[in-house]
Design an enzyme around this catalytic site. Structure first.
Site, PDB file in Angstrom:
ATOM      1  N   LEU A  41      36.093 -70.695  46.816  1.00 31.01           N
ATOM      2  CA  LEU A  41      36.227 -68.954  46.007  1.00 31.01           C
ATOM      3  C   LEU A  41      36.185 -68.058  47.053  1.00 31.01           C
ATOM      4  O   LEU A  41      35.720 -68.012  48.466  1.00 31.01           O
ATOM      5  CB  LEU A  41      35.797 -68.525  44.855  1.00 31.01           C
ATOM      6  N   THR A  94      39.300 -63.306  50.831  1.00 28.23           N
ATOM      7  CA  THR A  94      38.676 -62.081  51.784  1.00 28.23           C
ATOM      8  C   THR A  94      39.621 -61.571  53.007  1.00 28.23           C
ATOM      9  O   THR A  94      39.482 -60.269  53.701  1.00 28.23           O
ATOM     10  CB  THR A  94      37.929 -63.159  52.155  1.00 28.23           C
ATOM     11  N   ALA A  95      40.362 -62.367  54.061  1.00 23.90           N
ATOM     12  CA  ALA A  95      40.776 -62.239  54.959  1.00 23.90           C
ATOM     13  C   ALA A  95      41.984 -60.791  54.126  1.00 23.90           C
ATOM     14  O   ALA A  95      41.404 -59.599  55.620  1.00 23.90           O
ATOM     15  CB  ALA A  95      41.660 -63.565  54.859  1.00 23.90           C
ATOM     16  N   HIS A 132      44.989 -70.945  57.161  1.00 24.53           N
ATOM     17  CA  HIS A 132      46.008 -71.358  57.737  1.00 24.53           C
ATOM     18  C   HIS A 132      45.252 -72.159  59.285  1.00 24.53           C
ATOM     19  O   HIS A 132      45.744 -71.167  59.546  1.00 24.53           O
ATOM     20  CB  HIS A 132      46.640 -72.083  56.656  1.00 24.53           C
TER      21      HIS A 132
END
Length: 260
Positions: A41, A94-95, A132
Site C-alpha cells: 500500500l 505517497t509520491a 520506478h
C-alpha cells in the site's frame, strides 16, 4: 521479498499465499474495498483504510536521501515546476502527497506509473513524477532531474522517506495477524540472506531492466528498514502523516498501530 515464499524456502505454516501482482495505485484502490487480506500500500493511502487494515512492522520501502524524482526535458526552478502540468502515478501514492508538501497545489494528470517517462520524452507531459526504476535511468532518455523528493525530505526533516508499506486486514483476528506477520518477516529476511537468488526471481517482473539497474534499485528500497521500521522508520511515518494531516490530505485523523 516474495522469493522465500514463492520458492518454498520459507514455511508458510498454516497459510496459503497467492501472489497478486498489480501496480500500486490499483492496490490502493483495492484496499478501499478490503479485497486482499495482506497487501502492499502507499503510506498516503493508509489513513483511508486504517479502520480495516493494521500496519505490519516490516515490508516498508524507505529511501534515505533519495526517493521519487520529478523529471522534465529541461531544468526548472521550483516556481517553474509549480506552473506546469505534471504527470503523476496516482493521487493516492505517497509520491503525490510528498510532491504536494513540496510544491503546494499544482496541476496534474494521472497516468500508469510505467508510462510517465515516455510521456515526458514524447512531450505529452511537461514534467513527470517517477516512482520506478526510471529514477535511475531518466538521464539516458535525455531528461533532467528537477527535484528528488527523498533528498528534499531528508534536508527538511533529517528522516528517511517512507513510501510503500505492508498492511494486513484486521478481521483476521489478533492471533492470525501475529502469525502472518511472523511468516512475512521470515520471508523478507530470507530474501536478504539469499540476495542473488531473490534478485534473479525479481528480475522476472522487472519490465526489461538489466540486472545491474535492478540490483541498484533493490538496494535502494529493500534493506534493514524493510526488515523492521525501527525507531527512525516509525518517526518518519509519523512525521509524514502528521504533515499530510496538516495539509488536509486525509478524510479523518490518523491513528497508527503496528501488528505486534
Amino acid at each position: 521479498m516474495f522469493w522465500g515464499l514463492a520458492s518454498g524456502t520459507v514455511d508458510p505454516r498454516r497459510f496459503e499465499f497467492e501472489h497478486v501482482l498489480a501496480d500500486i495505485q490499483s492496490l490502493n484502490e483495492w484496499a478501499l474495498e478490503g479485497r486482499l487480506e495482506v497487501t502492499a500500500l502507499s503510506l498516503h493511502a493508509y489513513p483511508y483504510v486504517q479502520d480495516r487494515y493494521a500496519l505490519l512492522p516490516h515490508g516498508a520501502s524507505m529511501g534515505s536521501g533519495y526517493g521519487p524524482i520529478v523529471v522534465a526535458k529541461q531544468p526548472m526552478s521550483k516556481d517553474e515546476l509549480a506552473g506546469v502540468r505534471i504527470s503523476v502515478p496516482g493521487r493516492m501514492t505517497t509520491a503525490f502527497l510528498v510532491l504536494r508538501l513540496y510544491l503546494g497545489d499544482f496541476e496534474y494528470r494521472e497516468a500508469p506509473f510505467d508510462r510517465i517517462l515516455e510521456q515526458v520524452v514524447e512531450g505529452r507531459a511537461d514534467a513527470g513524477l517517477l516512482i520506478h526504476e526510471g529514477q535511475l535511468t531518466y538521464g539516458s532518455h535525455g531528461l533532467e532531474k528537477v527535484v528528488d523528493l527523498g533528498e528534499w525530505w531528508l534536508l527538511e526533516t533529517g528522516l528517511p522517506l517512507p513510501l510503500g508499506v505492508n498492511v494486513v486486514r484486521r478481521d483476521l483476528g489478533d492471533d492470525v495477524l501475529g502469525d502472518v506477520s511472523a511468516v512475512l518477516r521470515e520471508a523478507i529476511q530470507c530474501g536478504l540472506d539469499h540476495r542473488a537468488e531473490a534478485l534473479e526471481y525479481a528480475l522476472e517482473f522487472g519490465r526489461g531492466i538489466d540486472a545491474a539497474v535492478a540490483d541498484r534499485f533493490v538496494s535502494m528500497y529493500v534493506n534493514e528498514l524493510t526488515q523492521d521500521y525501527g525507531d527512525e522508520g516509525r518517526k518518519a511515518v509519523t512525521e509524514l502523516l502528521r504533515r499530510g494531516e496538516a495539509l488536509g490530505a486525509f478524510p479523518a485523523p490518523v491513528h497508527l498501530d503496528f501488528v505486534r
